[in-house]
Design an enzyme around this catalytic site. Sequence first.
Site, mmCIF file in Angstrom:
data_model
loop_
_atom_site.group_PDB
_atom_site.id
_atom_site.type_symbol
_atom_site.label_atom_id
_atom_site.label_comp_id
_atom_site.label_asym_id
_atom_site.label_seq_id
_atom_site.Cartn_x
_atom_site.Cartn_y
_atom_site.Cartn_z
ATOM 1 N N CYS A 154 -0.453 3.308 -38.920
ATOM 2 C CA CYS A 154 0.156 4.046 -37.819
ATOM 3 C C CYS A 154 0.238 3.254 -36.523
ATOM 4 O O CYS A 154 0.924 3.675 -35.589
ATOM 5 C CB CYS A 154 -0.616 5.343 -37.579
ATOM 6 S SG CYS A 154 -0.601 6.489 -38.978
ATOM 7 N N HIS A 188 -8.951 -5.466 -34.375
ATOM 8 C CA HIS A 188 -8.921 -5.394 -35.841
ATOM 9 C C HIS A 188 -10.348 -5.525 -36.379
ATOM 10 O O HIS A 188 -11.010 -6.529 -36.141
ATOM 11 C CB HIS A 188 -8.048 -6.521 -36.392
ATOM 12 C CG HIS A 188 -7.544 -6.280 -37.783
ATOM 13 N ND1 HIS A 188 -8.374 -5.917 -38.829
ATOM 14 C CD2 HIS A 188 -6.299 -6.347 -38.312
ATOM 15 C CE1 HIS A 188 -7.657 -5.776 -39.926
ATOM 16 N NE2 HIS A 188 -6.400 -6.028 -39.647
ATOM 17 N N HIS A 204 0.277 8.141 -17.230
ATOM 18 C CA HIS A 204 0.716 8.839 -18.441
ATOM 19 C C HIS A 204 0.028 8.253 -19.667
ATOM 20 O O HIS A 204 -0.184 7.033 -19.745
ATOM 21 C CB HIS A 204 2.239 8.738 -18.589
ATOM 22 C CG HIS A 204 2.998 9.127 -17.358
ATOM 23 N ND1 HIS A 204 3.128 10.439 -16.952
ATOM 24 C CD2 HIS A 204 3.642 8.364 -16.426
ATOM 25 C CE1 HIS A 204 3.824 10.476 -15.832
ATOM 26 N NE2 HIS A 204 4.154 9.241 -15.493
ATOM 27 N N HIS A 225 -1.737 8.440 -30.011
ATOM 28 C CA HIS A 225 -1.212 8.716 -31.349
ATOM 29 C C HIS A 225 -1.642 10.097 -31.824
ATOM 30 O O HIS A 225 -2.836 10.410 -31.892
ATOM 31 C CB HIS A 225 -1.713 7.656 -32.329
ATOM 32 C CG HIS A 225 -1.337 7.943 -33.750
ATOM 33 N ND1 HIS A 225 -0.023 8.060 -34.163
ATOM 34 C CD2 HIS A 225 -2.102 8.148 -34.854
ATOM 35 C CE1 HIS A 225 0.000 8.313 -35.449
ATOM 36 N NE2 HIS A 225 -1.233 8.381 -35.897
ATOM 37 N N ASN A 284 2.679 14.279 -37.598
ATOM 38 C CA ASN A 284 2.294 12.865 -37.525
ATOM 39 C C ASN A 284 3.390 12.046 -38.213
ATOM 40 O O ASN A 284 3.576 12.130 -39.419
ATOM 41 C CB ASN A 284 0.946 12.663 -38.224
ATOM 42 C CG ASN A 284 0.478 11.207 -38.192
ATOM 43 O OD1 ASN A 284 1.225 10.305 -37.824
ATOM 44 N ND2 ASN A 284 -0.766 10.981 -38.580
#
Length: 450
Positions: free
Chosen positions: A175, A255, A341, A345, A378
Site C-alpha cells: 500500500c 524498510h 494537512h 493511509h 482501502n
Amino acid sequence: MEISSILEQTPLSEMLAFSLSYLAATILLICFLYKPHHLYLLDFKCCHPPHNLRVPLSSLFEHLEISGCWDREAIDFQKRLIQRSGISNETYLPDGMHHLPADKSLSATMQELETVLFPIIDDLLKEQSVDPRSIDIVITNCSLFTPTPSLASLVINRFGIRSNVKSFNLSGMGCSAGILSLNLAKDILKVHKNSLALVLSTEAVSPNFYEGNVKSMLLANCLFRMGGAAVLLSNRACDRGVKEKYELMHIVRTHLGSKNGAYKCVIQEPDDEGKTGVCLSRSIVQVAGDALKRNMGELGKLVLPYSEQIKYGVSLVWKRVWGPARKRGSYIPNFRKAFQHFCIHAGGRAVIEGMKDRLKLTERDIEASRMTLYRFGNMSSSTTWYSLAYIERKGRVRRGDKVWQLAFGSGFKCNSAVWKCVSEPRIQDSNVWSDQIHTYPLQVPELIYY
C-alpha cells in the site's frame, strides 16, 4: 625559475584578479553541482468507478452466502468485520466480483484495470492540455498483479506515447507503493531535465479475492475496494509559476524487511487447501508502530521546528538517566506545527485511530482519511490521493500549506511524502468527491447497517 621568483615578479593586481577568477569559478561549480532540483505536481485524478459497480453491504453479504466458497464461520466473520470496518454501502468492486461464481480471470482483471486507469489518464491529460507524446516517463505500480506486457506498456499502447519513453512497473510493494513511485520519479527527474512524468497507482481486486476460510487471510476481502490514481509530475521550467499545484519537499522511506517478523506480517501465500491469499498477522500493529517511529524520527529532522526537536532530544536523554521516565515513553513531537494537512493511509478503522492517538491529531486532521475509508474503502497505494482530493474539494488547501502523505506497506515499509502548496488549487468538477462532497463529513457509526 623558482615559484617564489615568479610570484615576486607578478604584479599584485594580476594575482588578485586571478584569485578572484578562481574563486568565482569555484563558486559557480559548487552552485552547478548542488543546484536544487525542483519537482512539481501539476495535477492528479482519482478514479470514480461506474455506479453500476457499487456494492451495497446487502449485495455483498448475499454474495458471501450463496457463492459456496466459505463455511458458516468464515461468512459470519466477514460480515462482522465489514460492519465494523467503517466502510459504507457506497464502495465499489470490479465487474468480475459481481458474478457468481466470481470472475477472477486474466481478461476480467485487465478489464478492471482499464476501467480504473484509462478514464483518469484521459481527464488528467485533457485538463492539463498535455499531448501523450510529450510524456517522458511512465511509472505504474500494482502489487498483486503483473501481466505481460506490463501495465506501463498497456498505458503506452493505449495513449500512443512515443517510443523513447522511459517506463517502469513496480509490483509487490504494498500500500505504500504510491510514495515509492514518487521517489523513483524524483530520482529519474534529477537526471532528465525538462521532463514530464506520469505516475499511476492502483491495485487489482479481481484476482485476489480470497476464497478460503483462514481468518487472517479474510481481512483483505473486507477492506480492499476498487480505485486508482494518476499523477502528473514535472521539472520543466515552463510549468514553474504557471501550472504547478504542489512542490515535492521530502520523501522519507523506512524498510524493516531485515527482520523476519516484519517481513512476514503481510505476506501472500497459499493456505492448507492451496488457496492463495494475503495474510495479515497479529503482529502488524506492533511492526507498524516500530516502522512509524523510525520514519517519524527521520522526517522530524527535516520538517519540525527546533523547539520540537529539542523537546524530543531531551526526552530521550531523560529516559536514559532517570529510570521512572522510561515508563512514560518518549515525547511525541507535535507534527501539527509542521503540517496543515494529513493524508494518512486509510488502511482500516484501527489504522486511522492508531495514527490519531500516536501522533496526537485532532478529529479534523484525520477527517479526510476517515471519510475516504467510509466512501471508497482501502484502495491500496492510491488511497492517500483520495484523501488529498477530499481536502482540496473542501477548499481547505492554501498557498504555503504543507501536506503529509503517510502510507504503510508489505515488507514492512512506512513511507512519507511532504508537499508544499505553491498555488491554491481551484475546485474542479472532475474531483472524485464532487458528486457528494456536501454530505461530508459525517459521523461514521460503529456498526454499518445494511
